[in-house]
Design an enzyme around this catalytic site. Structure first.
Site, PDB file in Angstrom:
ATOM      1  N   TYR A 273      -5.785  -2.424   6.310  1.00 43.31           N
ATOM      2  CA  TYR A 273      -6.043  -2.966   7.874  1.00 43.31           C
ATOM      3  C   TYR A 273      -8.001  -2.895   7.945  1.00 43.31           C
ATOM      4  O   TYR A 273      -8.340  -3.027   9.112  1.00 43.31           O
ATOM      5  CB  TYR A 273      -5.125  -1.819   8.383  1.00 43.31           C
ATOM      6  CG  TYR A 273      -3.927  -1.515   9.042  1.00 43.31           C
ATOM      7  CD1 TYR A 273      -3.224  -2.988   8.900  1.00 43.31           C
ATOM      8  CD2 TYR A 273      -3.366  -1.326  10.456  1.00 43.31           C
ATOM      9  CE1 TYR A 273      -1.865  -3.233   8.809  1.00 43.31           C
ATOM     10  CE2 TYR A 273      -2.047  -1.495  10.603  1.00 43.31           C
ATOM     11  CZ  TYR A 273      -1.125  -2.978   9.801  1.00 43.31           C
ATOM     12  OH  TYR A 273      -0.052  -3.139  10.380  1.00 43.31           O
TER      13      TYR A 273
ATOM     14  N   ASP B  18       2.630   2.677   2.529  1.00 49.85           N
ATOM     15  CA  ASP B  18       3.782   2.211   3.289  1.00 49.85           C
ATOM     16  C   ASP B  18       5.020   2.382   1.644  1.00 49.85           C
ATOM     17  O   ASP B  18       5.357   2.356   1.317  1.00 49.85           O
ATOM     18  CB  ASP B  18       3.626   1.130   3.923  1.00 49.85           C
ATOM     19  CG  ASP B  18       4.874   1.105   5.016  1.00 49.85           C
ATOM     20  OD1 ASP B  18       5.518   1.897   4.688  1.00 49.85           O
ATOM     21  OD2 ASP B  18       5.257  -0.387   5.419  1.00 49.85           O
TER      22      ASP B  18
ATOM     23  N   GLY C 174       1.145  -1.309  -0.378  1.00 49.56           N
ATOM     24  CA  GLY C 174      -0.045   0.135  -0.159  1.00 49.56           C
ATOM     25  C   GLY C 174       0.915   1.180  -0.054  1.00 49.56           C
ATOM     26  O   GLY C 174       1.645   1.077  -1.072  1.00 49.56           O
TER      27      GLY C 174
HETATM   28  P1  ADP Z   1      -3.075   0.627   6.066  1.00 54.96           P
HETATM   29  O1  ADP Z   1      -2.365  -0.427   6.372  1.00 54.96           O
HETATM   30  O2  ADP Z   1      -3.280   1.246   7.024  1.00 54.96           O
HETATM   31  O3  ADP Z   1      -4.940   0.261   6.209  1.00 54.96           O
HETATM   32  P2  ADP Z   1      -3.013   1.097   3.512  1.00 54.96           P
HETATM   33  O4  ADP Z   1      -1.526   1.581   2.098  1.00 54.96           O
HETATM   34  O5  ADP Z   1      -3.425  -0.489   2.944  1.00 54.96           O
HETATM   35  O6  ADP Z   1      -2.577   1.931   5.038  1.00 54.96           O
HETATM   36  O7  ADP Z   1      -4.205   2.735   2.735  1.00 54.96           O
HETATM   37  C1  ADP Z   1      -4.010   2.959   2.467  1.00 54.96           C
HETATM   38  C2  ADP Z   1      -4.594   4.070   2.546  1.00 54.96           C
HETATM   39  O8  ADP Z   1      -3.512   4.371   1.656  1.00 54.96           O
HETATM   40  C3  ADP Z   1      -5.745   4.013   1.529  1.00 54.96           C
HETATM   41  O9  ADP Z   1      -6.821   4.797   1.225  1.00 54.96           O
HETATM   42  C4  ADP Z   1      -4.892   3.732   0.434  1.00 54.96           C
HETATM   43  O10 ADP Z   1      -6.437   3.594  -0.985  1.00 54.96           O
HETATM   44  C5  ADP Z   1      -4.243   4.287   0.424  1.00 54.96           C
HETATM   45  N1  ADP Z   1      -3.174   4.418   0.033  1.00 54.96           N
HETATM   46  C6  ADP Z   1      -2.189   3.290  -0.795  1.00 54.96           C
HETATM   47  N2  ADP Z   1      -1.087   3.860  -2.049  1.00 54.96           N
HETATM   48  C7  ADP Z   1      -1.616   5.663  -1.381  1.00 54.96           C
HETATM   49  C8  ADP Z   1      -0.818   6.307  -2.402  1.00 54.96           C
HETATM   50  N3  ADP Z   1       0.761   5.671  -2.946  1.00 54.96           N
HETATM   51  N4  ADP Z   1      -0.768   7.303  -2.093  1.00 54.96           N
HETATM   52  C9  ADP Z   1      -1.604   7.725  -1.396  1.00 54.96           C
HETATM   53  N5  ADP Z   1      -3.028   6.900  -0.666  1.00 54.96           N
HETATM   54  C10 ADP Z   1      -2.590   5.915  -1.041  1.00 54.96           C
END
Ligand code: ADP
Length: 176
Positions: free
Chosen positions: A127, A40, A38
């Site tokens: 999550y 991260d 994601g």
């Molecule tokens: P978590 O494990 O906290 O749920 P995720 O990364 O899976 O974190 O998702 C958190 C949010 O970030 C989601 O809404 C996802 O669509 C969004 N997301 C994923 N990649 C990016 C990015 N490059 N920029 C902005 N938001 C993102």
């Protein structure tokens, strides 16, 4: 006591948070701080391998807490790493933990002199936190925590897709 002439601006932006030239972006990290999927994964890829090396020295991060790193190759100077709660149905104090993520990230950034800051929708991906409720928790927590900030803030609420941006807008419209 907080000066009355510092201001909070909250705006919604759609796209990839790693492209934003702000003082700091917030990472929805996992407790190891060693990278994941994601947002991260996107942050670690854009920052380059030095970010993982640096984060390895931070000793992990507990749910609701926040830790700071440089942005390395990112356009942002800093990354604030916070660990959101895994959604278990709402009965395990997920809302308190999510609010703590936004509060602790904002206050850590403020202490570092950050004015412009971008948040993804913490916990709303793998999550599993329901995104509408999460947006409300986020906006309420940021508005409350700003009361304890020492510098003005321009905060970008980032949605990767249009639906998340709509939820951010709705939460802002309902802000206290
Ligand atoms: P978590 O494990 O906290 O749920 P995720 O990364 O899976 O974190 O998702 C958190 C949010 O970030 C989601 O809404 C996802 O669509 C969004 N997301 C994923 N990649 C990016 C990015 N490059 N920029 C902005 N938001 C993102």
């Amino acid at each position: 006591m907080k000066s009355s002439n510092i201001t909070l601006v909250l705006r919604v932006w759609q796209g990839d948070i790693t492209t934003l030239p702000v003082d700091a972006i917030v990472n929805a990290a996992n407790p190891s701080l060693l990278g994941g999927g994601g947002v991260d994964g996107a942050i670690h890829r854009s920052a380059g391998p030095e970010l993982k090396t640096y984060c390895a020295g931070l000793g992990g991060c507990e749910t609701g807490q926040a830790k700071l790193s440089p942005g390395f190759a990112l356009p942002s100077q800093y990354v604030v790493h916070t660990v959101g709660p895994v959604w278990h149905g709402g009965g395990q104090q997920e809302a308190l933990a999510l609010a703590a993520c936004y509060r602790n990230s904002l206050l850590l950034a403020d202490a570092e002199g950050v004015v412009s800051l971008a948040f993804p929708a913490i916990s709303c991906g793998v999550y599993g936190y329901p995104a509408r409720e999460a947006a409300q928790v986020a906006v309420n927590s940021l508005c409350q925590a700003f009361e304890d900030c020492h510098l003005s803030k321009q905060i970008w609420l980032v949605g990767y897709d249009q639906h998340q941006c709509t939820l951010w807008q709705e939460a802002l419209a309902a802000r206290p």
